[in-house]
Design an enzyme around this catalytic site. Sequence first.
Site, PDB file in Angstrom:
ATOM      1  N   GLY A  28      87.648  53.319 -32.963  1.00  0.00           N
ATOM      2  CA  GLY A  28      87.667  52.229 -32.110  1.00  0.00           C
ATOM      3  C   GLY A  28      88.784  51.226 -32.872  1.00  0.00           C
ATOM      4  O   GLY A  28      88.532  50.146 -33.278  1.00  0.00           O
ATOM      5  N   ALA A  29      90.079  51.900 -33.121  1.00  0.00           N
ATOM      6  CA  ALA A  29      91.076  51.079 -33.524  1.00  0.00           C
ATOM      7  C   ALA A  29      92.019  50.297 -32.777  1.00  0.00           C
ATOM      8  O   ALA A  29      93.082  50.029 -33.281  1.00  0.00           O
ATOM      9  CB  ALA A  29      91.667  51.880 -34.593  1.00  0.00           C
ATOM     10  N   SER A  30      91.803  50.282 -31.563  1.00  0.00           N
ATOM     11  CA  SER A  30      92.675  49.705 -30.611  1.00  0.00           C
ATOM     12  C   SER A  30      92.648  48.266 -30.827  1.00  0.00           C
ATOM     13  O   SER A  30      93.858  47.456 -30.169  1.00  0.00           O
ATOM     14  CB  SER A  30      92.457  50.136 -29.137  1.00  0.00           C
ATOM     15  OG  SER A  30      91.183  49.878 -28.898  1.00  0.00           O
ATOM     16  N   ARG A  31      91.729  47.791 -31.267  1.00  0.00           N
ATOM     17  CA  ARG A  31      91.575  46.183 -31.461  1.00  0.00           C
ATOM     18  C   ARG A  31      90.585  45.808 -32.572  1.00  0.00           C
ATOM     19  O   ARG A  31      90.098  46.516 -33.334  1.00  0.00           O
ATOM     20  CB  ARG A  31      91.310  45.542 -30.202  1.00  0.00           C
ATOM     21  CG  ARG A  31      89.966  45.744 -29.743  1.00  0.00           C
ATOM     22  CD  ARG A  31      89.235  45.133 -28.504  1.00  0.00           C
ATOM     23  NE  ARG A  31      87.872  44.856 -28.530  1.00  0.00           N
ATOM     24  CZ  ARG A  31      87.504  44.224 -27.575  1.00  0.00           C
ATOM     25  NH1 ARG A  31      88.023  43.786 -26.225  1.00  0.00           N
ATOM     26  NH2 ARG A  31      86.157  43.898 -27.495  1.00  0.00           N
ATOM     27  N   ASN A  87      85.772  59.482 -27.356  1.00  0.00           N
ATOM     28  CA  ASN A  87      84.556  58.792 -26.933  1.00  0.00           C
ATOM     29  C   ASN A  87      83.736  59.503 -28.218  1.00  0.00           C
ATOM     30  O   ASN A  87      83.197  60.480 -27.966  1.00  0.00           O
ATOM     31  CB  ASN A  87      83.759  58.844 -25.855  1.00  0.00           C
ATOM     32  CG  ASN A  87      82.534  58.364 -25.615  1.00  0.00           C
ATOM     33  OD1 ASN A  87      82.139  57.619 -26.627  1.00  0.00           O
ATOM     34  ND2 ASN A  87      81.635  58.345 -24.439  1.00  0.00           N
ATOM     35  N   ASN A 138      84.169  53.100 -37.413  1.00  0.00           N
ATOM     36  CA  ASN A 138      84.401  51.461 -37.054  1.00  0.00           C
ATOM     37  C   ASN A 138      83.734  51.275 -35.639  1.00  0.00           C
ATOM     38  O   ASN A 138      83.313  50.329 -35.384  1.00  0.00           O
ATOM     39  CB  ASN A 138      85.666  50.896 -37.308  1.00  0.00           C
ATOM     40  CG  ASN A 138      85.842  49.710 -36.616  1.00  0.00           C
ATOM     41  OD1 ASN A 138      85.622  48.662 -37.309  1.00  0.00           O
ATOM     42  ND2 ASN A 138      86.707  49.799 -35.464  1.00  0.00           N
ATOM     43  N   TYR A 170      71.356  46.757 -31.384  1.00  0.00           N
ATOM     44  CA  TYR A 170      72.506  46.602 -32.400  1.00  0.00           C
ATOM     45  C   TYR A 170      71.916  46.515 -33.829  1.00  0.00           C
ATOM     46  O   TYR A 170      72.358  47.288 -34.745  1.00  0.00           O
ATOM     47  CB  TYR A 170      73.134  45.259 -32.077  1.00  0.00           C
ATOM     48  CG  TYR A 170      74.440  45.109 -32.713  1.00  0.00           C
ATOM     49  CD1 TYR A 170      75.374  45.995 -32.559  1.00  0.00           C
ATOM     50  CD2 TYR A 170      74.496  44.243 -33.885  1.00  0.00           C
ATOM     51  CE1 TYR A 170      76.731  45.627 -33.235  1.00  0.00           C
ATOM     52  CE2 TYR A 170      75.590  44.167 -34.701  1.00  0.00           C
ATOM     53  CZ  TYR A 170      76.604  44.727 -34.270  1.00  0.00           C
ATOM     54  OH  TYR A 170      77.926  44.595 -35.015  1.00  0.00           O
ATOM     55  N   ALA A 204      69.058  47.770 -34.877  1.00  0.00           N
ATOM     56  CA  ALA A 204      68.561  49.146 -35.239  1.00  0.00           C
ATOM     57  C   ALA A 204      69.752  50.243 -35.279  1.00  0.00           C
ATOM     58  O   ALA A 204      69.729  50.875 -36.272  1.00  0.00           O
ATOM     59  CB  ALA A 204      67.661  49.572 -34.029  1.00  0.00           C
ATOM     60  N   LYS A 256      72.600  49.519 -36.770  1.00  0.00           N
ATOM     61  CA  LYS A 256      73.387  49.162 -37.930  1.00  0.00           C
ATOM     62  C   LYS A 256      72.486  49.264 -38.994  1.00  0.00           C
ATOM     63  O   LYS A 256      73.181  49.730 -40.353  1.00  0.00           O
ATOM     64  CB  LYS A 256      74.000  47.588 -37.695  1.00  0.00           C
ATOM     65  CG  LYS A 256      74.847  47.456 -36.760  1.00  0.00           C
ATOM     66  CD  LYS A 256      76.100  48.324 -37.008  1.00  0.00           C
ATOM     67  CE  LYS A 256      77.464  48.160 -36.071  1.00  0.00           C
ATOM     68  NZ  LYS A 256      78.482  48.867 -36.242  1.00  0.00           N
ATOM     69  N   ILE A 288      82.674  37.805 -38.165  1.00  0.00           N
ATOM     70  CA  ILE A 288      84.206  38.008 -38.151  1.00  0.00           C
ATOM     71  C   ILE A 288      84.731  37.410 -36.658  1.00  0.00           C
ATOM     72  O   ILE A 288      84.259  37.697 -35.788  1.00  0.00           O
ATOM     73  CB  ILE A 288      84.592  39.490 -38.297  1.00  0.00           C
ATOM     74  CG1 ILE A 288      83.865  39.928 -39.779  1.00  0.00           C
ATOM     75  CG2 ILE A 288      85.987  39.512 -38.534  1.00  0.00           C
ATOM     76  CD1 ILE A 288      84.030  39.280 -41.101  1.00  0.00           C
TER      77      ILE A 288
HETATM   78  P1  NAI Z   1      85.706  45.044 -30.896  1.00  0.00           P
HETATM   79  O1  NAI Z   1      84.737  45.085 -29.790  1.00  0.00           O
HETATM   80  O2  NAI Z   1      86.827  44.182 -30.975  1.00  0.00           O
HETATM   81  O3  NAI Z   1      86.281  46.444 -31.339  1.00  0.00           O
HETATM   82  C1  NAI Z   1      85.458  47.685 -30.888  1.00  0.00           C
HETATM   83  C2  NAI Z   1      86.305  48.937 -30.875  1.00  0.00           C
HETATM   84  O4  NAI Z   1      85.411  50.065 -30.745  1.00  0.00           O
HETATM   85  C3  NAI Z   1      87.066  48.722 -29.728  1.00  0.00           C
HETATM   86  O5  NAI Z   1      88.190  49.017 -29.946  1.00  0.00           O
HETATM   87  C4  NAI Z   1      86.513  49.591 -28.631  1.00  0.00           C
HETATM   88  O6  NAI Z   1      87.232  50.229 -27.702  1.00  0.00           O
HETATM   89  C5  NAI Z   1      85.750  50.689 -29.628  1.00  0.00           C
HETATM   90  N1  NAI Z   1      84.866  51.572 -28.930  1.00  0.00           N
HETATM   91  C6  NAI Z   1      83.839  51.081 -28.290  1.00  0.00           C
HETATM   92  N2  NAI Z   1      83.297  52.104 -28.101  1.00  0.00           N
HETATM   93  C7  NAI Z   1      83.703  53.226 -28.347  1.00  0.00           C
HETATM   94  C8  NAI Z   1      83.610  54.603 -28.185  1.00  0.00           C
HETATM   95  N3  NAI Z   1      82.579  55.170 -27.681  1.00  0.00           N
HETATM   96  N4  NAI Z   1      84.496  55.475 -28.620  1.00  0.00           N
HETATM   97  C9  NAI Z   1      85.557  54.988 -29.470  1.00  0.00           C
HETATM   98  N5  NAI Z   1      85.574  53.746 -29.727  1.00  0.00           N
HETATM   99  C10 NAI Z   1      85.045  52.952 -28.946  1.00  0.00           C
HETATM  100  O7  NAI Z   1      84.871  44.742 -32.031  1.00  0.00           O
HETATM  101  P2  NAI Z   1      84.983  44.368 -33.532  1.00  0.00           P
HETATM  102  O8  NAI Z   1      84.446  42.981 -33.707  1.00  0.00           O
HETATM  103  O9  NAI Z   1      86.455  44.660 -33.971  1.00  0.00           O
HETATM  104  O10 NAI Z   1      84.071  45.405 -34.388  1.00  0.00           O
HETATM  105  C11 NAI Z   1      84.238  46.481 -35.075  1.00  0.00           C
HETATM  106  C12 NAI Z   1      83.119  47.161 -35.889  1.00  0.00           C
HETATM  107  O11 NAI Z   1      82.667  46.070 -36.521  1.00  0.00           O
HETATM  108  C13 NAI Z   1      82.115  47.412 -34.792  1.00  0.00           C
HETATM  109  O12 NAI Z   1      81.300  48.460 -35.477  1.00  0.00           O
HETATM  110  C14 NAI Z   1      80.877  46.065 -35.128  1.00  0.00           C
HETATM  111  O13 NAI Z   1      79.772  46.310 -34.672  1.00  0.00           O
HETATM  112  C15 NAI Z   1      81.198  45.674 -36.568  1.00  0.00           C
HETATM  113  N6  NAI Z   1      80.919  44.294 -36.560  1.00  0.00           N
HETATM  114  C16 NAI Z   1      81.705  43.314 -36.402  1.00  0.00           C
HETATM  115  C17 NAI Z   1      81.532  41.930 -36.722  1.00  0.00           C
HETATM  116  C18 NAI Z   1      82.228  40.864 -36.078  1.00  0.00           C
HETATM  117  O14 NAI Z   1      81.681  39.506 -36.189  1.00  0.00           O
HETATM  118  N7  NAI Z   1      83.022  41.058 -35.178  1.00  0.00           N
HETATM  119  C19 NAI Z   1      80.380  41.809 -37.647  1.00  0.00           C
HETATM  120  C20 NAI Z   1      79.813  42.805 -38.181  1.00  0.00           C
HETATM  121  C21 NAI Z   1      80.147  44.132 -37.840  1.00  0.00           C
END
Ligand code: NAI
Length: 245
Positions: free
Chosen positions: A10-13, A61, A88, A153, A155, A157, A186
């Site tokens: 999930g590193a595209s954003r 995926n 991630n 979510y 559950a 995490k 974040i």
């Molecule tokens: P985001 O939504 O910006 O990025 C999540 C990434 O995961 C996206 O690039 C998305 O395309 C990818 N993704 C989703 N489903 C996927 C799949 N089935 N296969 C491959 N890639 C997939 O979210 P963010 O905020 O960058 O979060 C990243 C991680 O950090 C997540 O696990 C999130 O739960 C966790 N997190 C985020 C927090 C925040 O405040 N933003 C707080 C605590 C945890």
Amino acid sequence: MDSKIALVTGASRGIGKTIAIRLAKVGYYVIVNYASSKEQAEKVLEEINREGGQGMTYQCNVAVYLEVEKMVKHITKEVGTINLLVNNAGITKDQLVLRMTEEDFSKVIDVNLKGTFNCTKAVTRSMFKARQGSIVNISSVIGLVGNIGQVNYAASKAGVIGMTKALAKEYAARNIRVNAVAPGFIETEMTDELTEEVKKTIMEKIPLNKLGTPEDVADLVEFIASDKARYITGQVLAVDGGMTM
Ligand code: NAI
């Protein structure tokens, strides 16, 4: 490959993107995994290359084991053994339980929890063989303290935390460390979706009185994955401005 190899899911954003760019900066060859945002993933790779780093993008995926297995086989064949896996990829589908569908519960578990299992299982054989490696699972403070509207979510995490500890015990004899990072609030596109009211309530719970940045998380991931953390395994490290102390 001379450099170490890191797979970031999930590193595209968001946080994953920042982690990928950071790891490339400190010398890793980075696989920028993405589910559907090809263009965004290519941009992340461009940024990595621009700064002198190396890597590739790979669509997969994480919720589907056969896809994950294919990705890991491809990386191992084309680049080499994965030394660092950062689980991630994550999604939210928030709703109060009464309105939460079975589908929305399952989807979140499938990506966040099963996705972490799938990627870990797929890299295990080659990491075991190398007798060296590090796995960093991105959990969340919500997995520690829970939250209204996030039963699925929370559950998933909390599950990641349990899985991290079980894996750390199972993999320690092979010199593979497994740790979890639990970010607080974040600033990313995921949290942009929250209403101002929700954001205000969260801010009141953060002793450092500010939101975290993806860089704050990347700093911790860089450290915990590195040799400087060689005696640390099975831990959950919160990067949350003091929210869960
Ligand atoms: P985001 O939504 O910006 O990025 C999540 C990434 O995961 C996206 O690039 C998305 O395309 C990818 N993704 C989703 N489903 C996927 C799949 N089935 N296969 C491959 N890639 C997939 O979210 P963010 O905020 O960058 O979060 C990243 C991680 O950090 C997540 O696990 C999130 O739960 C966790 N997190 C985020 C927090 C925040 O405040 N933003 C707080 C605590 C945890």
